[in-house]
Design a protein around this motif. Sequence first.
Motif, PDB file in Angstrom:
ATOM      1  N   ARG A   1       0.844  -1.197   0.000  1.00  0.00           N
ATOM      2  CA  ARG A   1       0.000   0.000   0.000  1.00  0.00           C
ATOM      3  C   ARG A   1       0.875   1.241   0.000  1.00  0.00           C
ATOM      4  NH1 ARG A   1      -2.099   0.388   6.263  1.00  0.00           N
ATOM      5  NH2 ARG A   1      -0.069   0.079   7.166  1.00  0.00           N
ATOM      6  N   ASP A   2       0.246   2.350  -0.396  1.00  0.00           N
ATOM      7  CA  ASP A   2       0.949   3.627  -0.341  1.00  0.00           C
ATOM      8  C   ASP A   2       1.148   4.005   1.120  1.00  0.00           C
ATOM      9  OD1 ASP A   2       1.013   3.929  -3.078  1.00  0.00           O
ATOM     10  OD2 ASP A   2      -0.861   5.051  -3.148  1.00  0.00           O
TER      11      ASP A   2
ATOM     12  N   ASP B   1      -4.594   6.621  -0.499  1.00  0.00           N
ATOM     13  CA  ASP B   1      -4.465   6.965  -1.909  1.00  0.00           C
ATOM     14  C   ASP B   1      -4.008   8.416  -2.010  1.00  0.00           C
ATOM     15  OD1 ASP B   1      -4.733   7.482  -4.611  1.00  0.00           O
ATOM     16  OD2 ASP B   1      -6.902   7.168  -4.669  1.00  0.00           O
TER      17      ASP B   1
ATOM     18  N   GLY C   1      -5.258  10.287  -5.260  1.00  0.00           N
ATOM     19  CA  GLY C   1      -6.683  10.581  -5.172  1.00  0.00           C
ATOM     20  C   GLY C   1      -7.044  11.451  -3.988  1.00  0.00           C
TER      21      GLY C   1
ATOM     22  N   TYR D   1      -6.424   9.940   2.198  1.00  0.00           N
ATOM     23  CA  TYR D   1      -5.478   9.257   3.075  1.00  0.00           C
ATOM     24  C   TYR D   1      -5.652   9.691   4.522  1.00  0.00           C
ATOM     25  CZ  TYR D   1      -2.508  13.453   2.338  1.00  0.00           C
ATOM     26  OH  TYR D   1      -2.015  14.735   2.258  1.00  0.00           O
TER      27      TYR D   1
ATOM     28  N   GLU E   1       2.680  11.378  -9.391  1.00  0.00           N
ATOM     29  CA  GLU E   1       1.537  11.640 -10.250  1.00  0.00           C
ATOM     30  C   GLU E   1       1.979  12.146 -11.615  1.00  0.00           C
ATOM     31  OE1 GLU E   1      -2.646  14.181 -10.130  1.00  0.00           O
ATOM     32  OE2 GLU E   1      -1.128  14.513  -8.605  1.00  0.00           O
TER      33      GLU E   1
END
Length: 171
Positions: free
Chosen positions: A85-86, A103, A106, A109, A165
């Motif tokens: 996971r991030d 995320d 997005g 978090y 990103e």
Amino acid sequence: MKFLVRERVFDIGDDYWVTDEDDRKVFLVDGKALRIRTTFELKDTDGNVLTVIRKKLFKVRDQMRVERDGDTVATVRKRLVNPLRDKLVVDMEGAPDWEVTGDFLGKEYVIADEHGTVAHVSRKWFRVRDTYAVDVNTHRSDIGGDAALVISVAVAVDSLTRDDEEGEEQD
């Protein structure tokens, strides 16, 4: 307490206001142009510098320091390898470390430590384009009065993950 942060304005030299839920200006994020490394100053409404957020150069993994009065109070760093996971880690000076998971691209978090949630970052709460919210857990006595530190960490997370990103957009 929720704070609104504009998105996609973290280019060096851009200045923008962080507002509260009632659209009152609370913090100014001042991007410093013409610096060797990425640097932001978080200021109050009177222009007083509360924190300085700057990228550390020449490190194996990307990281940013949050400084207050010349002393490092937090270091936000990417994990070297994280297949599940991030996740970013926030090394706190004199306090339990924070973990940032979720995320990042997005803007969904959570910032937490061993005592629970410090803040939740989400763009779902507001329909304003290019804006996300940082909901600081004011019930935590250890951080309730330090929204500036939490916002500084969110600025660092955004800056560190922006490169990821931009790399995906070019693929």
